[in-house]
Design a protein around this motif. Sequence first.
Motif, PDB file in Angstrom:
ATOM      1  N   LYS A  86       3.215   8.421  -6.860  1.00 14.27           N
ATOM      2  CA  LYS A  86       3.320   9.884  -6.674  1.00 14.27           C
ATOM      3  C   LYS A  86       4.773  10.442  -7.487  1.00 14.27           C
ATOM      4  O   LYS A  86       4.684  11.402  -8.105  1.00 14.27           O
ATOM      5  CB  LYS A  86       3.950  10.265  -5.135  1.00 14.27           C
ATOM      6  N   TYR A  87       5.504   9.508  -7.851  1.00  8.15           N
ATOM      7  CA  TYR A  87       6.806   9.903  -8.535  1.00  8.15           C
ATOM      8  C   TYR A  87       6.817   9.253 -10.071  1.00  8.15           C
ATOM      9  O   TYR A  87       8.046   8.937 -10.510  1.00  8.15           O
ATOM     10  CB  TYR A  87       8.006   9.490  -7.931  1.00  8.15           C
ATOM     11  N   GLY A  88       5.630   8.635 -10.554  1.00 12.66           N
ATOM     12  CA  GLY A  88       5.563   8.579 -11.835  1.00 12.66           C
ATOM     13  C   GLY A  88       6.326   6.929 -12.080  1.00 12.66           C
ATOM     14  O   GLY A  88       6.809   6.713 -13.135  1.00 12.66           O
ATOM     15  N   ALA A  89       6.215   6.064 -11.103  1.00 16.43           N
ATOM     16  CA  ALA A  89       6.857   4.729 -11.182  1.00 16.43           C
ATOM     17  C   ALA A  89       6.020   3.669 -10.769  1.00 16.43           C
ATOM     18  O   ALA A  89       6.407   2.709 -10.159  1.00 16.43           O
ATOM     19  CB  ALA A  89       8.368   4.872 -10.247  1.00 16.43           C
ATOM     20  N   ASP A  90       4.807   3.584 -11.478  1.00 17.01           N
ATOM     21  CA  ASP A  90       3.615   2.894 -10.974  1.00 17.01           C
ATOM     22  C   ASP A  90       4.052   1.389 -11.445  1.00 17.01           C
ATOM     23  O   ASP A  90       3.816   0.543 -10.670  1.00 17.01           O
ATOM     24  CB  ASP A  90       2.478   3.245 -11.960  1.00 17.01           C
ATOM     25  N   ASP A  91       4.925   1.285 -12.428  1.00 15.66           N
ATOM     26  CA  ASP A  91       5.344   0.017 -13.059  1.00 15.66           C
ATOM     27  C   ASP A  91       6.563  -0.669 -12.093  1.00 15.66           C
ATOM     28  O   ASP A  91       6.918  -1.868 -12.283  1.00 15.66           O
ATOM     29  CB  ASP A  91       5.800  -0.044 -14.454  1.00 15.66           C
ATOM     30  N   HIS A  92       6.986   0.070 -11.090  1.00 16.49           N
ATOM     31  CA  HIS A  92       7.992  -0.507 -10.292  1.00 16.49           C
ATOM     32  C   HIS A  92       7.551  -1.007  -8.966  1.00 16.49           C
ATOM     33  O   HIS A  92       8.440  -1.390  -8.150  1.00 16.49           O
ATOM     34  CB  HIS A  92       9.006   0.499 -10.243  1.00 16.49           C
ATOM     35  N   VAL A  93       6.212  -0.967  -8.484  1.00 12.57           N
ATOM     36  CA  VAL A  93       5.805  -1.433  -7.214  1.00 12.57           C
ATOM     37  C   VAL A  93       6.064  -2.761  -6.975  1.00 12.57           C
ATOM     38  O   VAL A  93       6.598  -2.847  -5.907  1.00 12.57           O
ATOM     39  CB  VAL A  93       4.132  -1.258  -7.183  1.00 12.57           C
ATOM     40  N   ASP A  94       6.009  -3.745  -7.790  1.00 10.11           N
ATOM     41  CA  ASP A  94       6.382  -5.243  -7.471  1.00 10.11           C
ATOM     42  C   ASP A  94       7.893  -5.273  -7.225  1.00 10.11           C
ATOM     43  O   ASP A  94       8.286  -6.040  -6.173  1.00 10.11           O
ATOM     44  CB  ASP A  94       6.019  -6.212  -8.716  1.00 10.11           C
TER      45      ASP A  94
ATOM     46  N   GLU B 275       0.814  -1.221  -0.122  1.00 10.88           N
ATOM     47  CA  GLU B 275      -0.110  -0.152   0.109  1.00 10.88           C
ATOM     48  C   GLU B 275       0.892   1.379   0.100  1.00 10.88           C
ATOM     49  O   GLU B 275       0.664   2.119  -0.809  1.00 10.88           O
ATOM     50  CB  GLU B 275      -0.964   0.121   1.256  1.00 10.88           C
ATOM     51  N   ALA B 276       1.867   1.226   0.745  1.00  6.43           N
ATOM     52  CA  ALA B 276       2.838   2.607   0.949  1.00  6.43           C
ATOM     53  C   ALA B 276       3.574   2.529  -0.203  1.00  6.43           C
ATOM     54  O   ALA B 276       3.608   3.639  -0.915  1.00  6.43           O
ATOM     55  CB  ALA B 276       3.777   2.324   1.969  1.00  6.43           C
ATOM     56  N   MET B 277       3.988   1.659  -1.170  1.00  9.56           N
ATOM     57  CA  MET B 277       4.848   1.445  -2.177  1.00  9.56           C
ATOM     58  C   MET B 277       4.222   2.056  -3.304  1.00  9.56           C
ATOM     59  O   MET B 277       4.334   2.806  -4.300  1.00  9.56           O
ATOM     60  CB  MET B 277       5.521   0.201  -2.295  1.00  9.56           C
ATOM     61  N   GLU B 278       2.674   1.516  -3.405  1.00  8.60           N
ATOM     62  CA  GLU B 278       1.841   1.887  -4.669  1.00  8.60           C
ATOM     63  C   GLU B 278       1.672   3.472  -4.458  1.00  8.60           C
ATOM     64  O   GLU B 278       1.846   4.203  -5.531  1.00  8.60           O
ATOM     65  CB  GLU B 278       0.379   1.366  -4.268  1.00  8.60           C
ATOM     66  N   ARG B 279       1.570   3.968  -3.345  1.00  9.38           N
ATOM     67  CA  ARG B 279       1.369   5.463  -2.996  1.00  9.38           C
ATOM     68  C   ARG B 279       2.526   6.309  -3.285  1.00  9.38           C
ATOM     69  O   ARG B 279       2.472   7.128  -3.956  1.00  9.38           O
ATOM     70  CB  ARG B 279       0.862   5.749  -1.735  1.00  9.38           C
TER      71      ARG B 279
END
Length: 236
Positions: free
Chosen positions: A37-45, A29-33
């Motif tokens: 925020k910094y345009g790295a949605d594809d880096h969550v995993d 949850e924290a990492m997704e947020r």
Amino acid sequence: MWKFFAALMLIGVVAGRVTHPYNEARLREAMERECKKYGADDHVDKAVDGVVTFMNCVSNYTDHEALARISNMPNEDQPDELLNFVKLTCKNQAEINACFSNVIDAISPCTDPKEKDNIQVAKKSMMEMTDLFCKDNSKSFSEFINDGAFACIDDKVYDLVMCTSTIQHLDNYQTLTTEQACAAVGEVTTCIVTALESCPKPSTAAFVRALFRTTFKSTSCSILAEEENKIAVNKI
């Protein structure tokens, strides 16, 4: 007081012992947020996997049973056993350094671009921290322990507590600027080191000074100029 140093050495252990399903859910949850925020949605995993791997990594290189035994020992026996514990842990210094380096790289895309340089400083700072405890078969930490540092720290516990009273009584700490907060912390660290300079052996103040310096390197604060000068004179 020994727990303070142990905590600095083994900061990831407690997190690593939290039950993973709950921990990972909150972490994701924290990492997704942050990644969004910094345009790295594809880096969550990758960020989540990196942090979980880090927690497991540090935990795997730590003898939890030994740490528990130390905490239940008489105070006079703790320093020597802690030194043995650190030396054994330091046999895996390269692996532990890799743990920290990998997690910093994993979360880097999900951090404020303004903090990119600070992140790399934090990585270097952690390498220096493990060197402080581990270099040359833990030479500096061994001197610190064998010179009776913990006994002196216990003797000066009142002075050390008084050093922190300024921060403890700051009613407006939430309104402080970074510079003001760092200045307040700097005053406390200088007070602590000054108190320890009257210990029988110079290794006590020198080691704590180096510990503060290395810790501050990974934050927005830098240690006071006069402390840097002292470090140059009392190299560890």
